[in-house]
Design a protein around this motif. Structure first.
Motif, mmCIF file in Angstrom:
data_model
loop_
_atom_site.group_PDB
_atom_site.id
_atom_site.type_symbol
_atom_site.label_atom_id
_atom_site.label_comp_id
_atom_site.label_asym_id
_atom_site.label_seq_id
_atom_site.Cartn_x
_atom_site.Cartn_y
_atom_site.Cartn_z
ATOM 1 N N UNK A 22 -7.293 -49.241 -32.911
ATOM 2 C CA UNK A 22 -7.409 -48.047 -33.742
ATOM 3 C C UNK A 22 -8.831 -47.496 -33.785
ATOM 4 N N UNK A 23 -9.797 -48.293 -33.337
ATOM 5 C CA UNK A 23 -11.168 -47.808 -33.259
ATOM 6 C C UNK A 23 -11.474 -47.082 -31.969
ATOM 7 N N UNK A 24 -10.474 -46.950 -31.100
ATOM 8 C CA UNK A 24 -10.675 -46.305 -29.802
ATOM 9 C C UNK A 24 -10.282 -44.839 -29.879
ATOM 10 N N UNK A 25 -11.168 -43.976 -29.482
ATOM 11 C CA UNK A 25 -10.898 -42.545 -29.489
ATOM 12 C C UNK A 25 -9.751 -42.212 -28.539
ATOM 13 N N UNK A 26 -8.802 -41.440 -29.025
ATOM 14 C CA UNK A 26 -7.678 -41.015 -28.191
ATOM 15 C C UNK A 26 -6.577 -42.035 -28.049
ATOM 16 N N UNK A 27 -6.653 -43.125 -28.810
ATOM 17 C CA UNK A 27 -5.636 -44.173 -28.701
ATOM 18 C C UNK A 27 -4.435 -43.867 -29.590
ATOM 19 N N UNK A 28 -3.269 -44.221 -29.095
ATOM 20 C CA UNK A 28 -2.028 -44.159 -29.873
ATOM 21 C C UNK A 28 -1.598 -45.606 -30.083
ATOM 22 N N UNK A 29 -1.568 -46.049 -31.333
ATOM 23 C CA UNK A 29 -1.408 -47.472 -31.616
ATOM 24 C C UNK A 29 -0.183 -47.745 -32.484
ATOM 25 N N UNK A 30 0.641 -48.695 -32.052
ATOM 26 C CA UNK A 30 1.768 -49.175 -32.851
ATOM 27 C C UNK A 30 1.744 -50.695 -32.812
ATOM 28 N N UNK A 52 -9.335 -50.216 -17.789
ATOM 29 C CA UNK A 52 -10.214 -50.321 -18.951
ATOM 30 C C UNK A 52 -9.418 -50.483 -20.229
ATOM 31 N N UNK A 53 -9.704 -51.545 -20.960
ATOM 32 C CA UNK A 53 -9.052 -51.787 -22.244
ATOM 33 C C UNK A 53 -9.748 -51.063 -23.380
ATOM 34 N N UNK A 54 -11.075 -51.091 -23.376
ATOM 35 C CA UNK A 54 -11.841 -50.385 -24.397
ATOM 36 C C UNK A 54 -13.267 -50.172 -23.926
ATOM 37 N N UNK A 55 -13.925 -49.220 -24.563
ATOM 38 C CA UNK A 55 -15.338 -48.968 -24.292
ATOM 39 C C UNK A 55 -16.126 -49.262 -25.556
ATOM 40 N N UNK A 56 -17.266 -49.900 -25.407
ATOM 41 C CA UNK A 56 -18.080 -50.254 -26.555
ATOM 42 C C UNK A 56 -18.857 -49.038 -27.042
ATOM 43 N N UNK A 57 -19.248 -49.082 -28.298
ATOM 44 C CA UNK A 57 -19.981 -47.964 -28.874
ATOM 45 C C UNK A 57 -19.888 -48.027 -30.382
ATOM 46 N N UNK A 58 -19.865 -46.875 -31.001
ATOM 47 C CA UNK A 58 -19.825 -46.807 -32.456
ATOM 48 C C UNK A 58 -18.599 -47.519 -33.028
ATOM 49 N N UNK A 59 -17.487 -47.427 -32.311
ATOM 50 C CA UNK A 59 -16.244 -48.034 -32.809
ATOM 51 C C UNK A 59 -16.285 -49.552 -32.788
ATOM 52 N N UNK A 60 -17.255 -50.123 -32.088
ATOM 53 C CA UNK A 60 -17.334 -51.579 -31.974
ATOM 54 C C UNK A 60 -18.537 -52.162 -32.720
ATOM 55 N N UNK A 61 -19.017 -51.454 -33.729
ATOM 56 C CA UNK A 61 -20.178 -51.933 -34.480
ATOM 57 C C UNK A 61 -19.929 -53.284 -35.134
ATOM 58 N N UNK A 62 -18.698 -53.501 -35.529
ATOM 59 C CA UNK A 62 -18.384 -54.764 -36.196
ATOM 60 C C UNK A 62 -18.664 -55.964 -35.309
ATOM 61 N N UNK A 63 -18.497 -55.762 -33.984
ATOM 62 C CA UNK A 63 -18.695 -56.874 -33.056
ATOM 63 C C UNK A 63 -20.160 -57.283 -32.964
ATOM 64 N N UNK A 64 -21.071 -56.368 -33.320
ATOM 65 C CA UNK A 64 -22.499 -56.674 -33.260
ATOM 66 C C UNK A 64 -23.081 -56.941 -34.644
ATOM 67 N N UNK A 65 -22.234 -56.962 -35.661
ATOM 68 C CA UNK A 65 -22.664 -57.229 -37.029
ATOM 69 C C UNK A 65 -22.759 -58.744 -37.232
ATOM 70 N N UNK A 66 -23.948 -59.279 -37.503
ATOM 71 C CA UNK A 66 -24.104 -60.731 -37.663
ATOM 72 C C UNK A 66 -23.132 -61.332 -38.676
ATOM 73 N N UNK A 67 -22.883 -60.624 -39.762
ATOM 74 C CA UNK A 67 -21.965 -61.133 -40.782
ATOM 75 C C UNK A 67 -20.562 -61.282 -40.215
ATOM 76 N N UNK A 68 -20.147 -60.292 -39.423
ATOM 77 C CA UNK A 68 -18.823 -60.342 -38.818
ATOM 78 C C UNK A 68 -18.744 -61.440 -37.759
#
Length: 307
Positions: free
Chosen positions: A51-59, A242-258
């Motif tokens: 759901x963090x991917x631009x243009x994605x349709x998710x179910x 390509x499954x996903x591209x990193x960027x703003x939508x993946x900030x959680x992955x670079x968050x030390x707390x996360x």
């Protein structure tokens, strides 16, 4: 002529760049509370990423919604909406079974065979498709699922590897861990996710000094046997998907707390796997006490990750 060719190629690139991706994830029947929670948690983690991917349709189908009828309805809807230039991704999480001839994905109510799932995917017009079957016995589904333009990844090399798998956990983790992006191009391919999950799965069994009961395989040529490693034509489509591209939508992955929470979650999931493996040798009351404590802690950590 060169200018016309340039404009034509630019047009094709624009079409591909504007194409959407349809992500469908199903967490099948758990059978036991710990499996139910694990499968649901994996599916919810994928849902959050997609759901963090631009243009994605998710179910995402979990719990009581994970039925054959619901999955048919979802894939029928995708078949109506998707175009040939859109990508399609189906991820199956849970238990599977294989009777020597036919693979079935275990759902709430009637199960679905690999042939039935393949038929539904065949009706989706997307020329590029990815089916990731992370269940036990999933290797028995590859032959029915394979088709030109479709990458099929299975957690087990055959239908006879029937033990519950841990591949799903590491496949999900590959979408959350930037180190899975081996070439550091801020784009995670199906090949990178497969390699990451396969390596982590093997390391898990080695760390527990257990004989591995699952060996992931794939097929992306649409014919022949599934393989464990790229070569002889196998792996090209998977490496370009390509499954996903990193960027703003993946900030959680670079968050030390996360990151610390994700590490804690993996530790707890491994503890649960070890407990289940040693169940027969443990006092029933002690097993129940430790398993309950681990499940409660896992639920707490998952809640923090979902915030």
């Amino acid at each position: 002529m060169r200018r016309l060719l340039f404009l034509f190629l630019s047009f094709l690139f624009t079409l591909h760049a504007a194409a959407a991706t349809y992500y469908v994830t199903v967490a099948g029947l758990g059978g036991e509370p710990d499996y139910e929670q694990r499968f649901t948690a994996n599916a919810k983690d994928l849902d959050k990423v997609f759901r963090g991917i631009t243009g994605a349709h998710v179910v995402t189908l979990t719990g009581a919604q994970a039925t054959a009828a619901q999955l048919r309805a979802v894939l029928s809807n995708v078949a109506q909406q998707a175009t040939a230039t859109d990508d399609f991704v189906l991820v199956l999480i849970g238990h599977g079974s294989f009777d020597g001839t036919e693979y079935k994905f275990n759902l709430v109510g009637p199960d679905l065979t690999a042939a039935e799932i393949a038929a539904m995917c065949d009706r989706i017009p997307s020329k590029r498709q990815l089916v990731v079957d992370t269940t036990s016995s999933s290797g028995g589904a590859v032959a029915a699922l394979e088709r030109s333009g479709r990458v099929v990844i299975a957690a087990t090399k055959s239908g006879t590897e029937k033990n519950a798998t841990v591949f799903a956990r590491y496949f999900v983790e590959s979408l959350q861990d930037s180190s899975a992006d081996v070439d550091k191009n801020e784009s995670l391919t199906a090949a990178e996710a497969y390699t990451y999950a396969s390596r982590k799965t093997a390391a898990f069994y080695e760390s527990q000094k257990r004989l591995a009961t699952e060996h992931a395989v794939f097929n992306d040529t649409g014919h022949g046997e599934a393989v464990r490693d790229a070569g002889n034509g196998q792996g090209q489509l998977m490496a370009s998907f390509t499954l996903l591209r990193y960027g703003a939508a993946q900030k959680a992955a670079s968050d030390p707390a996360k990151q610390s929470l994700l590490a804690k979650k993996e530790e707890l999931e491994q503890k649960i796997d070890v407990l289940k493996y040693n169940k027969a040798a443990m006092d029933p009351a002690e097993y129940k006490q430790q398993l309950t404590a681990a499940l409660l802690e896992l639920a707490r950590v998952q809640g923090e990750l979902d915030k």
